[in-house]
Scaffold this motif. Sequence first.
Motif, PDB file in Angstrom:
ATOM      1  N   SER A 333       0.826  -1.217   0.000  1.00  0.00           N
ATOM      2  CA  SER A 333       0.000   0.000   0.000  1.00  0.00           C
ATOM      3  C   SER A 333       0.855   1.260   0.000  1.00  0.00           C
ATOM      4  O   SER A 333       0.355   2.352  -0.292  1.00  0.00           O
ATOM      5  CB  SER A 333      -0.930   0.005   1.222  1.00  0.00           C
ATOM      6  N   ASP A 334       2.155   1.124   0.334  1.00  0.00           N
ATOM      7  CA  ASP A 334       3.047   2.278   0.310  1.00  0.00           C
ATOM      8  C   ASP A 334       3.447   2.664  -1.110  1.00  0.00           C
ATOM      9  O   ASP A 334       3.930   3.771  -1.356  1.00  0.00           O
ATOM     10  CB  ASP A 334       4.311   1.997   1.120  1.00  0.00           C
ATOM     11  N   LYS A 335       3.239   1.741  -2.060  1.00  0.00           N
ATOM     12  CA  LYS A 335       3.624   2.003  -3.447  1.00  0.00           C
ATOM     13  C   LYS A 335       2.445   1.970  -4.412  1.00  0.00           C
ATOM     14  O   LYS A 335       2.422   2.691  -5.413  1.00  0.00           O
ATOM     15  CB  LYS A 335       4.659   0.973  -3.904  1.00  0.00           C
ATOM     16  N   LEU A 336       1.487   1.101  -4.123  1.00  0.00           N
ATOM     17  CA  LEU A 336       0.392   0.887  -5.060  1.00  0.00           C
ATOM     18  C   LEU A 336      -0.937   1.251  -4.412  1.00  0.00           C
ATOM     19  O   LEU A 336      -1.112   1.139  -3.207  1.00  0.00           O
ATOM     20  CB  LEU A 336       0.347  -0.579  -5.502  1.00  0.00           C
ATOM     21  N   GLN A 337      -1.862   1.691  -5.244  1.00  0.00           N
ATOM     22  CA  GLN A 337      -3.216   1.929  -4.759  1.00  0.00           C
ATOM     23  C   GLN A 337      -3.926   0.582  -4.648  1.00  0.00           C
ATOM     24  O   GLN A 337      -3.913  -0.209  -5.587  1.00  0.00           O
ATOM     25  CB  GLN A 337      -3.981   2.856  -5.707  1.00  0.00           C
ATOM     26  N   PRO A 339      -6.281  -2.330  -4.954  1.00  0.00           N
ATOM     27  CA  PRO A 339      -7.366  -2.603  -5.903  1.00  0.00           C
ATOM     28  C   PRO A 339      -8.686  -2.843  -5.186  1.00  0.00           C
ATOM     29  O   PRO A 339      -8.712  -3.301  -4.051  1.00  0.00           O
ATOM     30  CB  PRO A 339      -6.880  -3.876  -6.617  1.00  0.00           C
ATOM     31  N   ASN A 340      -9.756  -2.497  -5.843  1.00  0.00           N
ATOM     32  CA  ASN A 340     -11.086  -2.731  -5.268  1.00  0.00           C
ATOM     33  C   ASN A 340     -11.500  -4.175  -5.541  1.00  0.00           C
ATOM     34  O   ASN A 340     -11.568  -4.601  -6.701  1.00  0.00           O
ATOM     35  CB  ASN A 340     -12.107  -1.772  -5.878  1.00  0.00           C
ATOM     36  N   LEU A 341     -11.762  -4.901  -4.485  1.00  0.00           N
ATOM     37  CA  LEU A 341     -12.180  -6.296  -4.626  1.00  0.00           C
ATOM     38  C   LEU A 341     -13.555  -6.472  -4.008  1.00  0.00           C
ATOM     39  O   LEU A 341     -13.831  -5.971  -2.917  1.00  0.00           O
ATOM     40  CB  LEU A 341     -11.190  -7.228  -3.910  1.00  0.00           C
ATOM     41  N   SER A 342     -14.411  -7.157  -4.728  1.00  0.00           N
ATOM     42  CA  SER A 342     -15.756  -7.440  -4.201  1.00  0.00           C
ATOM     43  C   SER A 342     -15.860  -8.933  -3.916  1.00  0.00           C
ATOM     44  O   SER A 342     -16.574  -9.665  -4.599  1.00  0.00           O
ATOM     45  CB  SER A 342     -16.824  -6.995  -5.209  1.00  0.00           C
ATOM     46  N   LEU A 343     -15.069  -9.383  -2.917  1.00  0.00           N
ATOM     47  CA  LEU A 343     -15.056 -10.788  -2.543  1.00  0.00           C
ATOM     48  C   LEU A 343     -15.591 -10.931  -1.123  1.00  0.00           C
ATOM     49  O   LEU A 343     -15.343 -10.074  -0.266  1.00  0.00           O
ATOM     50  CB  LEU A 343     -13.625 -11.349  -2.615  1.00  0.00           C
ATOM     51  N   PRO A 344     -16.324 -12.010  -0.849  1.00  0.00           N
ATOM     52  CA  PRO A 344     -16.948 -12.186   0.472  1.00  0.00           C
ATOM     53  C   PRO A 344     -15.963 -12.684   1.532  1.00  0.00           C
ATOM     54  O   PRO A 344     -16.256 -13.613   2.277  1.00  0.00           O
ATOM     55  CB  PRO A 344     -18.039 -13.228   0.191  1.00  0.00           C
ATOM     56  N   TYR A 345     -14.799 -12.067   1.592  1.00  0.00           N
ATOM     57  CA  TYR A 345     -13.776 -12.457   2.566  1.00  0.00           C
ATOM     58  C   TYR A 345     -13.195 -11.200   3.203  1.00  0.00           C
ATOM     59  O   TYR A 345     -13.255 -10.106   2.622  1.00  0.00           O
ATOM     60  CB  TYR A 345     -12.663 -13.267   1.896  1.00  0.00           C
ATOM     61  N   THR A 346     -12.628 -11.355   4.372  1.00  0.00           N
ATOM     62  CA  THR A 346     -11.962 -10.234   5.024  1.00  0.00           C
ATOM     63  C   THR A 346     -10.808  -9.759   4.142  1.00  0.00           C
ATOM     64  O   THR A 346      -9.922 -10.534   3.805  1.00  0.00           O
ATOM     65  CB  THR A 346     -11.422 -10.650   6.404  1.00  0.00           C
ATOM     66  N   THR A 347     -10.833  -8.505   3.765  1.00  0.00           N
ATOM     67  CA  THR A 347      -9.816  -7.947   2.870  1.00  0.00           C
ATOM     68  C   THR A 347      -9.198  -6.719   3.544  1.00  0.00           C
ATOM     69  O   THR A 347      -9.905  -5.801   3.944  1.00  0.00           O
ATOM     70  CB  THR A 347     -10.429  -7.554   1.517  1.00  0.00           C
ATOM     71  N   LEU A 348      -7.869  -6.731   3.662  1.00  0.00           N
ATOM     72  CA  LEU A 348      -7.155  -5.656   4.337  1.00  0.00           C
ATOM     73  C   LEU A 348      -6.060  -5.096   3.443  1.00  0.00           C
ATOM     74  O   LEU A 348      -5.423  -5.840   2.684  1.00  0.00           O
ATOM     75  CB  LEU A 348      -6.526  -6.170   5.641  1.00  0.00           C
ATOM     76  N   SER A 349      -5.819  -3.797   3.559  1.00  0.00           N
ATOM     77  CA  SER A 349      -4.737  -3.152   2.832  1.00  0.00           C
ATOM     78  C   SER A 349      -3.567  -2.955   3.787  1.00  0.00           C
ATOM     79  O   SER A 349      -3.723  -2.368   4.871  1.00  0.00           O
ATOM     80  CB  SER A 349      -5.197  -1.803   2.272  1.00  0.00           C
ATOM     81  N   ILE A 350      -2.385  -3.476   3.423  1.00  0.00           N
ATOM     82  CA  ILE A 350      -1.221  -3.417   4.310  1.00  0.00           C
ATOM     83  C   ILE A 350       0.037  -3.033   3.527  1.00  0.00           C
ATOM     84  O   ILE A 350       0.048  -3.039   2.292  1.00  0.00           O
ATOM     85  CB  ILE A 350      -0.968  -4.776   4.997  1.00  0.00           C
ATOM     86  N   SER A 351       1.067  -2.702   4.276  1.00  0.00           N
ATOM     87  CA  SER A 351       2.413  -2.587   3.713  1.00  0.00           C
ATOM     88  C   SER A 351       3.333  -3.371   4.630  1.00  0.00           C
ATOM     89  O   SER A 351       3.683  -2.912   5.725  1.00  0.00           O
ATOM     90  CB  SER A 351       2.872  -1.130   3.625  1.00  0.00           C
ATOM     91  N   GLY A 355       5.176  -1.605   7.516  1.00  0.00           N
ATOM     92  CA  GLY A 355       4.474  -1.964   8.737  1.00  0.00           C
ATOM     93  C   GLY A 355       3.069  -1.412   8.835  1.00  0.00           C
ATOM     94  O   GLY A 355       2.423  -1.544   9.890  1.00  0.00           O
ATOM     95  N   ASN A 356       2.582  -0.802   7.772  1.00  0.00           N
ATOM     96  CA  ASN A 356       1.234  -0.230   7.791  1.00  0.00           C
ATOM     97  C   ASN A 356       0.183  -1.343   7.838  1.00  0.00           C
ATOM     98  O   ASN A 356       0.265  -2.316   7.092  1.00  0.00           O
ATOM     99  CB  ASN A 356       0.994   0.643   6.553  1.00  0.00           C
ATOM    100  N   GLY A 357      -0.816  -1.180   8.708  1.00  0.00           N
ATOM    101  CA  GLY A 357      -1.929  -2.123   8.770  1.00  0.00           C
ATOM    102  C   GLY A 357      -1.656  -3.390   9.537  1.00  0.00           C
ATOM    103  O   GLY A 357      -2.509  -4.286   9.588  1.00  0.00           O
ATOM    104  N   MET A 358      -0.473  -3.493  10.191  1.00  0.00           N
ATOM    105  CA  MET A 358      -0.134  -4.732  10.903  1.00  0.00           C
ATOM    106  C   MET A 358      -1.035  -4.969  12.117  1.00  0.00           C
ATOM    107  O   MET A 358      -1.418  -6.099  12.398  1.00  0.00           O
ATOM    108  CB  MET A 358       1.331  -4.696  11.347  1.00  0.00           C
ATOM    109  N   ASP A 359      -1.367  -3.907  12.843  1.00  0.00           N
ATOM    110  CA  ASP A 359      -2.224  -4.068  14.014  1.00  0.00           C
ATOM    111  C   ASP A 359      -3.601  -4.606  13.627  1.00  0.00           C
ATOM    112  O   ASP A 359      -4.150  -5.504  14.281  1.00  0.00           O
ATOM    113  CB  ASP A 359      -2.381  -2.737  14.755  1.00  0.00           C
ATOM    114  N   ILE A 360      -4.148  -4.045  12.556  1.00  0.00           N
ATOM    115  CA  ILE A 360      -5.467  -4.506  12.089  1.00  0.00           C
ATOM    116  C   ILE A 360      -5.375  -5.952  11.614  1.00  0.00           C
ATOM    117  O   ILE A 360      -6.277  -6.764  11.859  1.00  0.00           O
ATOM    118  CB  ILE A 360      -5.989  -3.591  10.964  1.00  0.00           C
ATOM    119  N   LEU A 361      -4.268  -6.283  10.944  1.00  0.00           N
ATOM    120  CA  LEU A 361      -4.094  -7.642  10.438  1.00  0.00           C
ATOM    121  C   LEU A 361      -4.010  -8.653  11.582  1.00  0.00           C
ATOM    122  O   LEU A 361      -4.693  -9.687  11.550  1.00  0.00           O
ATOM    123  CB  LEU A 361      -2.833  -7.728   9.576  1.00  0.00           C
TER     124      LEU A 361
END
Length: 449
Positions: A333-337, A339-351, A355-361
């Motif tokens: 996520s630090d380099k790329l935007q 993508p929008n995914l419409s999947l029925p699963y937990t989807t998280l944006s991280i780097s 270390g971005n998004g590690m706590d949520i993950l």
Amino acid sequence: MKLNDNICAMATPSGGAIGIVRVSGPDAIGIVDRLFSRNISEAKSHTMHYGIFADESSASIDDVMVGIFHAPHTYTGEDSVEIYCHGSRYIMSQIIRCLIESGCRQAEPGEFTRRAFVNGRIDLSQAEAVADLIAASGKASHDMALGQLRGNISSELSALRDKLLKMTSLMELELDFSDHEELEFADRTELLQLATTIQQRISSLASSFRTGQAIKDGIPVAIIGKTNVGKSTLLNRLVGEEKAIVSDIHGTTRDIIEDTIDIHGITFRFVDTAGLRATDDVIERIGIERSYSALSKAAIVLWVIDSIPTDDEVDDITQRCEGKQLIIAINKSDKLQAPNLSLPYTTLSISALEGNGMDILTESIYEKAGIPEIGENDAIITSARHYDSLLHAKESIERVIDGINMSIPNDLLSEDLRQCLEALAEITGGIITPTEVLNNIFSHFCIGK
């Protein structure tokens, strides 16, 4: 293995500041008394004494503290002594040598705990909990093992045992008076209610095995995805060290790399796998096969992507993850935007790199594990042996329920009850004897005094 002689062993590894040597047996205090500078033969139990430990020629070995413990209020149920010395390998080995020359023998693995079991200080389930407590890798596994050592499972099984003993006694009593058809001690409605209560509790204990096994062994989490999406970087970020090699070269990870982390007291076993792609490299193909094997064994799957996956990729992964918890981690996520995914699963944006998004993950991983909150008095089954015994007990008590509903004679029901009791007894190492059944009959049922 003799259980009436004197044994000794190091209770702590050498090399630390303090070492402990443990002695147990009928002459444990006398043996140490002959090697210690102070007279401890008449010392009170659970007292500490300072002095010099020396060999039989009076050559000093170390200044030590000696703890005296009189039977039966000891770990093994025998007279015991603990020698607290400096943790030098040489000092501890010399103390062991002197003890052996004076009448002890080197204890076999687990022998102190075995003596505790044989002498009735603990039951078999508590003995097994000692090893689990030593091997505990997180707070939850520690608390669970400690609860078992303190008798949580034993108490549950003791309550079931009392109920089963009551049923057995009622049926035995009626069989003893079978020539008096007008007498009925084993009311079928009461027996059915009692058997149903027992069956429900056994089922509940057996169902706790999944939770107990997950906490004890750690919950397996497979990190999967194509090459160069950041799987190894994510593993390194999660465990806090450079566990896996990170490179821009495709196919760097060719084997399974595993490490553990603790999330809210629960141990999670993370497995970094080889990147999933078509390849002619024989070694890399073996790594990919192992990746799919790790995926099949995982309870939670982290699918790492850095672009929109194709429909075929989605179908393949979701089919392989059927019955598992799937988390899609959109990396970089630090380099790329993202993508929008419409999947029925937990989807998280991280780097993983930043270390971005590690706590949520990590929170999401913990939630997916579905581990219920465990109280200090809860009985949780962790042993496959216990689980197998509970399944046999469950089958036996269900036959009793079926038999009561079909009005099967008591002598046949009694046999199924005994099998249920025997299955539960395998867990704690105790049995119900005919004498105990008789004692229960005469203590609870008064016939003509």
